[in-house]
Design an enzyme around this catalytic site. Structure first.
Site, mmCIF file in Angstrom:
data_model
loop_
_atom_site.group_PDB
_atom_site.id
_atom_site.type_symbol
_atom_site.label_atom_id
_atom_site.label_comp_id
_atom_site.label_asym_id
_atom_site.label_seq_id
_atom_site.Cartn_x
_atom_site.Cartn_y
_atom_site.Cartn_z
ATOM 1 N N HIS A 130 -55.692 13.824 32.063
ATOM 2 C CA HIS A 130 -56.072 14.824 33.069
ATOM 3 C C HIS A 130 -54.890 15.766 33.291
ATOM 4 C CE1 HIS A 130 -58.010 16.696 36.409
ATOM 5 N NE2 HIS A 130 -58.940 15.762 36.524
ATOM 6 N N HIS A 171 -66.831 16.393 20.517
ATOM 7 C CA HIS A 171 -67.714 17.114 21.444
ATOM 8 C C HIS A 171 -68.069 18.489 20.895
ATOM 9 C CE1 HIS A 171 -69.240 19.218 24.869
ATOM 10 N NE2 HIS A 171 -68.118 19.870 25.097
#
Length: 464
Positions: free
Chosen positions: A273, A362
């Site tokens: 993150h 992705h």
């Protein structure tokens, strides 16, 4: 082996003779440093050994990807025509959207909600709920059919959808539909973007470590209706062009007897993150536009650089678990030389192709896949499952990596022992990965798969 040899020397030789042996190779100060490093390594080895010994094995019993009805299919031409005739878009916005979708890597069979194909399009909570119910229930029904699972045995439920978060939650929606038991541990992840599916995997892993003999049902989706932007800000129009209908349901287990029927074993999850940096935090942002005050998702120019930064941070952590020792040594050596001796030295990029047989990246867009291919040095064959998933289904957000894995299965490429790497990016900014090991050969003939009835048509040439 070297570590045990050194320990043997310390245990069998006298102190003076041991130092004499070491002194032939190193001076006294170097010996002390070596001894300290040896102790640190030994402690780390013991900690890792006991962590593995007492951690529960997580199995992926099976998964299912939703294939929408044919009536929801929307070609690129249809999408532009609908935007032109029914939407509140200016001419320059139509031209811009056409450029985006022409370069998207899409084919003409991606899916949009029925509500967007109506005249005029119907953007409402009712329609958003219909879309989500169709996707979620469709995926779960297929998964239950594949696994012959009794819903009363499900102990953990995790749903994730970034944009559409009604009250009661999506997890409550699933509980109500399937009449899941009152004691179920339910979680609903919202606002976490396209990598939320792997966050759900990591959360389920943590829960399954402390709840023995349990099944966890995970559902990943996104809602196109509630995320559709009706303004003319270019940075917010891009998401209209890229996101399409899709969803996946996954069944995890920590029950040892499930090893014979499960497809994969979870080896690693790594979450990164970078939201502490403003540019990363704002790279994907839900907001109102400046002129019309219409809500949408803004994709900033910092998106690709944010993805690159998050990916490198993620790989640095993942590399410790999966890279061969020689690759780790090359990387650390180049890092030390660059940081302390010569800043102009190019840092060594580890070869992750040595670690994995399959790459499930992705399907954020063609530019994302192009950059990933360049950074990881992947061949066209290795990137084929992601490119074809983008072409056939578009960007289905957090569920996209499961369509990619389903492609590999439909092609008959999954063999026992194969290592699979799932990589996803999401708002925040986040890069999350999961590593799986195939427990058996996956025979496509015996699979219920969204690709099954058309897999022989792929791969296709994607025009740019």
């Amino acid at each position: 082996m070297g570590m045990f040899l050194i320990l043997f020397l310390f245990s069998t030789q006298s102190k003076s003779s041991t130092l004499s042996i070491m002194g032939d190779l190193l001076d006294i100060q170097a010996s002390k440093i070596f001894a300290i490093l040896l102790c640190c390594y030994l402690i780390a080895y013991i900690v890792t050994f006991y962590q593995k010994k007492f951690s529960k094995t997580i199995y992926l019993v099976d998964f299912a990807c939703h294939k929408p009805f044919a009536r929801c299919m929307c070609s690129k031409e249809t999408f532009i025509e609908k935007s032109k005739s029914e939407g509140p878009f200016k001419d320059e916005s139509i031209v811009f959207q056409k450029k985006v979708i022409d370069k998207s890597g899409f084919g003409d069979k991606t899916y949009v909600p029925e509500s967007l194909l109506k005249s005029p399009p119907c953007i409402s909570t009712i329609e958003a709920k219909k879309e989500t119910e169709s996707v979620i229930f469709g995926a779960i029904d297929e998964l239950l059919a594949k696994t012959k699972m009794n819903v009363d045995d499900i102990e953990i439920l995790i749903t994730n959808c970034s944009i559409f978060n009604p009250s009661p939650s999506l997890s409550a929606m699933v509980i109500n539909r399937y009449k899941l038991k009152h004691q179920i541990l339910s979680y609903n992840l919202s606002g976490m973007g396209c990598s939320a599916g792997l966050i759900a995997i990591d959360l389920a892993k943590q829960l399954l470590q402390v709840h023995p003999n349990s099944y966890a049902l995970l559902v990943s989706t996104e809602n196109i209706n509630s995320g559709y932007y009706l303004g003319n800000n270019r940075s917010m129009l891009v998401s209209n062009c890229l996101f399409r209908v899709g969803g996946a349901a996954i069944l995890l287990s920590n029950i040892s007897s499930d090893s014979h029927r499960s497809k994969y074993r979870l080896k690693h999850t790594v979450r990164t993150h970078t939201g502490s940096q403003d540019s990363c935090y704002k790279s994907i942002l839900q907001k109102e536009d400046e002129t019309e005050k219409i809500t949408g998702i803004s994709l900033s120019k910092d998106l690709m650089s944010s993805a690159g930064f998050a990916l490198k941070e993620n790989l640095t952590t993942l590399g410790k678990y999966v890279l061969p020792l020689l690759e780790q040594f090359k990387f650390i050596s180049s890092f030390v030389v660059k940081k302390y001796f010569n800043n102009k030295v190019k840092a060594y990029t580890p070869d992750f192709k040595l670690c994995f047989e399959h790459f499930c990246i992705h399907t954020g867009g063609r530019a994302v896949l192009d950059e990933m291919q360049k950074l990881l040095g992947l061949s066209d064959f290795q990137l084929e499952p992601s490119r074809m998933s983008l072409y056939r289904y578009g960007n289905t957000s957090s569920s996209s990596i499961w369509y990619v894995l389903a492609y590999c299965e439909a092609k008959g490429r999954i063999r026992k022992g194969d290592r699979i790497w799932q990589i996803a990016f999401g708002s925040g900014f986040k890069c999350n990965t999961a590593v799986w090991s195939a427990l058996r050969n996956v025979d496509p003939i015996n699979e219920i798969n969204p690709w099954s009835d058309e897999i022989n048509e792929f791969p296709v040439e994607v025009s740019i």
